[in-house]
Motif scaffolding. Sequence first.
Motif, PDB file in Angstrom:
ATOM      1  N   LYS A 259      45.017  39.808  39.484  1.00 12.53           N
ATOM      2  CA  LYS A 259      44.670  39.757  40.911  1.00 12.53           C
ATOM      3  C   LYS A 259      43.486  40.657  41.258  1.00 12.53           C
ATOM      4  N   TYR A 260      42.936  41.352  40.266  1.00 18.82           N
ATOM      5  CA  TYR A 260      41.955  42.395  40.542  1.00 18.82           C
ATOM      6  C   TYR A 260      40.709  41.868  41.253  1.00 18.82           C
ATOM      7  N   ASP A 261      40.104  40.828  40.735  1.00 14.34           N
ATOM      8  CA  ASP A 261      38.861  40.323  41.330  1.00 14.34           C
ATOM      9  C   ASP A 261      39.070  39.871  42.771  1.00 14.34           C
ATOM     10  N   PHE A 262      40.154  39.138  42.996  1.00 11.02           N
ATOM     11  CA  PHE A 262      40.434  38.667  44.349  1.00 11.02           C
ATOM     12  C   PHE A 262      40.603  39.846  45.310  1.00 11.02           C
ATOM     13  N   LEU A 263      41.431  40.825  44.912  1.00 14.93           N
ATOM     14  CA  LEU A 263      41.682  41.971  45.771  1.00 14.93           C
ATOM     15  C   LEU A 263      40.425  42.816  45.972  1.00 14.93           C
ATOM     16  N   ASN A 264      39.695  43.021  44.902  1.00 17.89           N
ATOM     17  CA  ASN A 264      38.512  43.872  44.964  1.00 17.89           C
ATOM     18  C   ASN A 264      37.484  43.321  45.950  1.00 17.89           C
ATOM     19  N   HIS A 265      37.210  42.029  45.854  1.00 17.86           N
ATOM     20  CA  HIS A 265      36.206  41.421  46.729  1.00 17.86           C
ATOM     21  C   HIS A 265      36.730  41.231  48.159  1.00 17.86           C
ATOM     22  N   TRP A 266      38.013  40.883  48.263  1.00 15.88           N
ATOM     23  CA  TRP A 266      38.591  40.620  49.584  1.00 15.88           C
ATOM     24  C   TRP A 266      38.763  41.911  50.375  1.00 15.88           C
ATOM     25  N   LEU A 267      39.318  42.945  49.739  1.00 17.54           N
ATOM     26  CA  LEU A 267      39.584  44.195  50.439  1.00 17.54           C
ATOM     27  C   LEU A 267      38.308  44.968  50.763  1.00 17.54           C
ATOM     28  N   SER A 268      37.220  44.674  50.024  1.00 21.35           N
ATOM     29  CA  SER A 268      35.937  45.325  50.332  1.00 21.35           C
ATOM     30  C   SER A 268      35.043  44.421  51.183  1.00 21.35           C
ATOM     31  N   PHE A 269      35.566  43.271  51.596  1.00 24.45           N
ATOM     32  CA  PHE A 269      34.815  42.283  52.382  1.00 24.45           C
ATOM     33  C   PHE A 269      33.564  41.810  51.633  1.00 24.45           C
ATOM     34  N   GLY A 270      33.615  41.885  50.288  1.00 28.86           N
ATOM     35  CA  GLY A 270      32.508  41.413  49.462  1.00 28.86           C
ATOM     36  C   GLY A 270      31.339  42.377  49.364  1.00 28.86           C
ATOM     37  N   ILE A 271      31.453  43.540  50.019  1.00 34.24           N
ATOM     38  CA  ILE A 271      30.333  44.494  50.018  1.00 34.24           C
ATOM     39  C   ILE A 271      30.094  45.064  48.625  1.00 34.24           C
ATOM     40  N   ASP A 272      31.134  45.114  47.794  1.00 39.50           N
ATOM     41  CA  ASP A 272      30.983  45.659  46.435  1.00 39.50           C
ATOM     42  C   ASP A 272      29.928  44.890  45.643  1.00 39.50           C
ATOM     43  N   LYS A 273      29.775  43.600  45.926  1.00 39.26           N
ATOM     44  CA  LYS A 273      28.763  42.805  45.228  1.00 39.26           C
ATOM     45  C   LYS A 273      27.352  43.277  45.602  1.00 39.26           C
ATOM     46  N   LEU A 274      27.152  43.603  46.864  1.00 44.03           N
ATOM     47  CA  LEU A 274      25.842  44.094  47.315  1.00 44.03           C
ATOM     48  C   LEU A 274      25.526  45.450  46.695  1.00 44.03           C
TER      49      LEU A 274
END
Length: 239
Positions: free
Chosen positions: A26-41
């Motif tokens: 579940k890591y990728d889903f939680l990581n991107h969802w809980l950070s609102f996708g800002i981690d990618k930026l």
Amino acid sequence: MVNPYNDSELGKKQQVAEMFNSIAPKYDFLNHWLSFGIDKLWRKKAVKLLKPFKPKDILDVATGTGDFALEAMKLNPNHIIGMDISEGMMNIAAAKIEKLHLNDTISFEVGDSEDMRFETSSIDAITVGFGVRNFEHLEKGLSEFHRVLKSGGVACVLEFSKPRVFPIKQLYNFYSYYILPLWGRLISKDTRAYTYLPESVSAFPDGEDFIKVMKKVGFNSVKEYRLTFGIATIYFATK
């Protein structure tokens, strides 16, 4: 020292590996969802800072599910090695690489950041995203970074930090200590993983304190780039 499981007799490294193995699906889903996708930026920003150095041999420490390694492909490297202590996370990373047909460029291996197998002065750049706060011995791990980097090589550390400005600090703390652990527990089924996250961020020596540690182990130039009101910081150090 903050550990993932306070009632465990295992050392921090073993606990961290156990925790990430547990939440890997579940890591990728939680990581991107809980950070609102800002981690990618944030990763994109880190890779842009690396671009002028044109690194060809890159080591991605605490690679997790490989997102930083994949972003680093924009640097056109010869080889990226992703290293982590969690096999569960790297299994997911390997599946991504297989799907994208990048096996010739990116490889993964289990490894300890405090005792790396790489020869001295053999790596052009080291990246690590949200991993150094999980080190059992921070100074020892950063010393290994310095050892394996070539002269002129760079270490790019992306890590959570503590906002200091009102009301961002108060909003961030409320989200980190109440909202994030609740959703983390519901989705990952690990009762400690997303409670450990804000605890580890709080205990981590961010900002000038982290820069002092990097300089202590030998890095002669360290810059920090605070991101999104100080929620995260990129530390960029050269050897």
